[in-house]
Motif scaffolding. Structure first.
Motif, PDB file in Angstrom:
ATOM      1  N   ARG A  59       0.824  -1.221   0.000  1.00 43.56           N
ATOM      2  CA  ARG A  59       0.000   0.000   0.000  1.00 43.56           C
ATOM      3  C   ARG A  59       0.851   1.261   0.000  1.00 43.56           C
ATOM      4  O   ARG A  59       0.517   2.246  -0.662  1.00 43.56           O
ATOM      5  CB  ARG A  59      -0.924   0.001   1.222  1.00 43.56           C
ATOM      6  N   HIS A  60       1.950   1.247   0.736  1.00 41.91           N
ATOM      7  CA  HIS A  60       2.739   2.469   0.909  1.00 41.91           C
ATOM      8  C   HIS A  60       3.894   2.579  -0.077  1.00 41.91           C
ATOM      9  O   HIS A  60       4.545   3.628  -0.132  1.00 41.91           O
ATOM     10  CB  HIS A  60       3.283   2.540   2.341  1.00 41.91           C
ATOM     11  N   ALA A  61       4.162   1.536  -0.825  1.00 38.82           N
ATOM     12  CA  ALA A  61       5.253   1.577  -1.802  1.00 38.82           C
ATOM     13  C   ALA A  61       4.706   1.407  -3.207  1.00 38.82           C
ATOM     14  O   ALA A  61       5.340   0.776  -4.047  1.00 38.82           O
ATOM     15  CB  ALA A  61       6.275   0.493  -1.492  1.00 38.82           C
ATOM     16  N   SER A  62       3.547   1.973  -3.461  1.00 38.92           N
ATOM     17  CA  SER A  62       2.920   1.837  -4.769  1.00 38.92           C
ATOM     18  C   SER A  62       3.874   2.311  -5.870  1.00 38.92           C
ATOM     19  O   SER A  62       4.444   3.388  -5.804  1.00 38.92           O
ATOM     20  CB  SER A  62       1.634   2.666  -4.809  1.00 38.92           C
ATOM     21  N   GLY A  63       4.022   1.474  -6.876  1.00 42.73           N
ATOM     22  CA  GLY A  63       4.942   1.783  -7.965  1.00 42.73           C
ATOM     23  C   GLY A  63       6.344   1.259  -7.749  1.00 42.73           C
ATOM     24  O   GLY A  63       7.149   1.211  -8.682  1.00 42.73           O
ATOM     25  N   GLU A  64       6.663   0.836  -6.523  1.00 41.69           N
ATOM     26  CA  GLU A  64       7.986   0.287  -6.210  1.00 41.69           C
ATOM     27  C   GLU A  64       7.849  -0.956  -5.327  1.00 41.69           C
ATOM     28  O   GLU A  64       8.727  -1.258  -4.526  1.00 41.69           O
ATOM     29  CB  GLU A  64       8.843   1.342  -5.476  1.00 41.69           C
ATOM     30  N   VAL A  65       6.751  -1.678  -5.484  1.00 46.80           N
ATOM     31  CA  VAL A  65       6.464  -2.794  -4.585  1.00 46.80           C
ATOM     32  C   VAL A  65       7.505  -3.895  -4.733  1.00 46.80           C
ATOM     33  O   VAL A  65       7.979  -4.463  -3.737  1.00 46.80           O
ATOM     34  CB  VAL A  65       5.048  -3.353  -4.840  1.00 46.80           C
ATOM     35  N   PHE A  66       7.879  -4.224  -5.946  1.00 47.74           N
ATOM     36  CA  PHE A  66       8.824  -5.314  -6.158  1.00 47.74           C
ATOM     37  C   PHE A  66      10.136  -5.047  -5.437  1.00 47.74           C
ATOM     38  O   PHE A  66      10.651  -5.904  -4.709  1.00 47.74           O
ATOM     39  CB  PHE A  66       9.074  -5.520  -7.657  1.00 47.74           C
ATOM     40  N   ILE A  67      10.678  -3.859  -5.603  1.00 47.32           N
ATOM     41  CA  ILE A  67      11.940  -3.509  -4.946  1.00 47.32           C
ATOM     42  C   ILE A  67      11.755  -3.456  -3.435  1.00 47.32           C
ATOM     43  O   ILE A  67      12.624  -3.911  -2.668  1.00 47.32           O
ATOM     44  CB  ILE A  67      12.468  -2.167  -5.492  1.00 47.32           C
ATOM     45  N   ALA A  68      10.629  -2.913  -2.968  1.00 42.20           N
ATOM     46  CA  ALA A  68      10.394  -2.802  -1.526  1.00 42.20           C
ATOM     47  C   ALA A  68      10.348  -4.185  -0.871  1.00 42.20           C
ATOM     48  O   ALA A  68      10.897  -4.382   0.222  1.00 42.20           O
ATOM     49  CB  ALA A  68       9.090  -2.048  -1.262  1.00 42.20           C
ATOM     50  N   LEU A  69       9.717  -5.156  -1.528  1.00 39.65           N
ATOM     51  CA  LEU A  69       9.638  -6.499  -0.951  1.00 39.65           C
ATOM     52  C   LEU A  69      11.002  -7.182  -0.953  1.00 39.65           C
ATOM     53  O   LEU A  69      11.333  -7.932  -0.026  1.00 39.65           O
ATOM     54  CB  LEU A  69       8.620  -7.344  -1.710  1.00 39.65           C
ATOM     55  N   ARG A  70      11.798  -6.907  -1.955  1.00 36.39           N
ATOM     56  CA  ARG A  70      13.162  -7.441  -1.948  1.00 36.39           C
ATOM     57  C   ARG A  70      13.975  -6.835  -0.804  1.00 36.39           C
ATOM     58  O   ARG A  70      14.724  -7.533  -0.118  1.00 36.39           O
ATOM     59  CB  ARG A  70      13.843  -7.158  -3.286  1.00 36.39           C
ATOM     60  N   LEU A  71      13.839  -5.534  -0.600  1.00 37.68           N
ATOM     61  CA  LEU A  71      14.589  -4.887   0.477  1.00 37.68           C
ATOM     62  C   LEU A  71      14.107  -5.363   1.845  1.00 37.68           C
ATOM     63  O   LEU A  71      14.901  -5.461   2.788  1.00 37.68           O
ATOM     64  CB  LEU A  71      14.464  -3.369   0.365  1.00 37.68           C
ATOM     65  N   LEU A  72      12.810  -5.662   1.973  1.00 40.99           N
ATOM     66  CA  LEU A  72      12.305  -6.223   3.222  1.00 40.99           C
ATOM     67  C   LEU A  72      13.000  -7.543   3.535  1.00 40.99           C
ATOM     68  O   LEU A  72      13.446  -7.780   4.670  1.00 40.99           O
ATOM     69  CB  LEU A  72      10.793  -6.425   3.122  1.00 40.99           C
TER      70      LEU A  72
END
Length: 537
Positions: A86-99
């Motif tokens: 929800r909070h990383a719209s447009g960058e979800v793929f990268i955000a999940l990798r960084l998580l």
């Protein structure tokens, strides 16, 4: 100090002082986080990532796993990652990798701390964490957007709590019961993140039961562990109660039937045999020092048994978790590298303990041989990192972004073309990771990427409707009932029966239904946009 800790005579303040070494621990975490983040930004995109990215995005949109889309794992990860989507719209793929990268850094830090609290020197504890980081298993599992890193972190938190509960000053106190409750919660949460962690949960539970009977854990610790474990698996219980048929199929029946059907259909049924596990396992463990460390720990265990040395409760817990992790890795067919992640943390902590408790030192030649083998494995693992760094530098020199950045750019291009065409609806793709950041919703019938689709013909049309899924047999009929706004292909080159790929099926449907191919795509991505129906007369 090690012997004092094992015998339960070390003072609590000494243990805390060694274990928490604030500055050293913080430096280790920051270094690991930076390294893992860089790794997450250079690793190639894996086709397995799509189902986890799709689950996070769809859950963020209010859809429910099992009830509204196929999710082939236990349910906790989408619930946790939906907030990021929800909070990383447009960058979800990268955000999940960084998580996952941060989870990997936390795992390494906890492995370091657990050893320090057992009396291992900081230098050796740091070496064990570094060797663990050099394993290809760890690199892949914590560097991509799968569901490996979070359950491994939950397991390490649980293991650390259990080791702390076994320390002599706390064994019979209410603090011990609280720590065992945290341990049960961690192991239970790991199961709700990935079902293969049931074996570490069961092993730890039997250990606590034996401890209560034999006196190294209080009965209230056993009660706390069971309460925590029940709380941890509550998401599974809730999903089973809400959607029993879909939950059972997604988490159990699919894994019992679909892999065998798929590998048989492509002429690779031999990969499912027990003998095939040997080369697959050796290859997964040999890229990095995991195989050598496993051999070293096995040798030390045999030497301890021959010397008649009784293992401390801490060591016994670690051994049980290591065996459970190894069995959990070998149980599925075929064996995959990431399945060995539950093994690594207890294994490398055991290596950190070294010759603790042995009445006589190991023979010098044997010790030198094991050290050389571990160093050789570490060099192989470091070479893998060097290769990735060189590949990334070469890409940047040629003007190509790293694979995750390219995938995100592809998603943005898809969204831009759809908005320019003024179409609304969902994107149907067997590679949902490429469209997750497009700004358009994903077709829930393909939430599992290519995995359910490839073997979906094993279930009936009615079951597919109930599961909100699609297979080769139902592709045309189901998509005609609710045509997607766009179809995206190009990331599934694996050939199935008859030499056709999953992409071929969707490409053929797009052409047959008059979808407009779009020029200018990035990489291998192909976008087809639904024709806009003329207004009624």
């Amino acid at each position: 100090m090690v012997v004092d800790v094992v015998r339960g005579r070390a003072r609590s303040s000494d243990l805390l002082g060694q274990g928490l070494g604030g500055a050293a621990t913080l430096r280790l975490f920051l270094a690991a986080a930076m390294g893992m983040a860089c790794l997450a930004l250079v690793l190639p995109v894996d086709h397995d990532e799509g189902q986890y990215v799709a689950a996070a995005v769809m859950t963020a949109q209010g859809l429910r796993p099992y009830a509204d889309f196929v999710y082939l794992q236990t349910p906790l990860q989408p619930a946790l990652t939906a907030a990021i989507a929800r909070h990383a719209s447009g960058e979800v793929f990268i955000a999940l990798r960084l998580l996952n990268a941060l989870a990997g850094a936390a795992i390494l830090t906890l492995v370091f701390q657990a050893q320090c609290r057992l009396g291992v020197t900081r230098r050796r504890a740091a070496a064990a964490a570094a060797l663990m980081a050099a394993c290809y298993i760890f690199e892949f599992a914590c560097g991509v957007g799968r569901n490996d890193a979070l359950p491994a972190l939950a397991e390490v938190i649980a293991m650390t709590a259990g080791l702390s509960a076994l320390r002599s000053p706390w064994r019979t106190s209410w603090s011990s019961a609280a720590l065992w409750t945290l341990a049960g919660l961690g192991f239970g949460a790991a199961v709700s993140l990935k079902i293969s962690y049931f074996l570490p949960l069961a092993g730890a539970g039997l250990f606590v039961l034996a401890g209560a009977v034999r006196g190294w854990a209080p009965w209230r610790g056993l009660f706390g562990f069971c309460l925590g474990a029940l709380t941890g698996v509550a998401p599974c219980i809730a999903a089973l109660s809400a959607t029993p048929a879909a939950f059972v199929y997604d988490t159990l029946a699919y894994h019992a039937t679909a892999p065998g059907a798929w590998y048989a259909s492509i002429g690779q049924a031999s990969r499912l045999s027990p003998l095939a596990k040997i080369p697959d396992s050796l290859l997964a463990l040999a890229v990095g020092p995991a195989l050598e460390v496993l051999a070293a720990v096995a040798v030390l265990t045999v030497l301890r048994a021959r010397a008649g040395v009784e293992a401390s409760p801490q060591r016994r817990l670690l051994e049980i978790l290591a065996v459970a992790g190894l069995v959990a890795a070998l149980a599925p067919a075929p064996t995959q590298r990431q399945y060995f992640l539950p093994l690594l943390a207890p294994l490398f902590i055991l290596w950190g303990l070294g010759e603790e408790g042995l009445p006589r030192p190991m023979r010098p030649r044997l010790k030198q041989g094991l050290a050389f083998a571990i160093a050789f494995g570490a060099m192989i693992g470091a070479g893998r990192y060097a290769y990735l760094a060189g590949d990334c530098a070469l890409r940047l020199a040629r003007g190509f972004p790293s694979p995750p950045l390219l995938l995100t750019a592809q998603a943005h291009w898809i969204g831009d073309r759809l908005r320019a065409a003024n179409v609304t609806g969902v994107i149907a793709t067997p590679s949902p990771q490429v469209a997750a950041d497009s700004g358009y919703p994903l077709d829930q019938r393909l939430a599992a990427g290519p995995f359910f689709y490839r073997t979906g013909d094993l279930v009936t049309d009615a079951q597919q409707r109930q599961l909100h899924a699609v297979s080769p047999r139902t592709l045309t009929a189901f998509l005609d009932q609710s045509p997607p706004a766009a179809i995206v292909v190009g990331l599934e080159p694996r050939q199935g029966p008859g030499g056709r790929t999953v992409d071929d099926d969707f490409r053929a449907y797009a052409v047959a239904r008059g979808y407009h191919p779009q020029a200018g795509g990035l990489g291998t991505v192909q976008l087809f946009i639904r024709p806009i129906a003329p207004p009624p007369n």
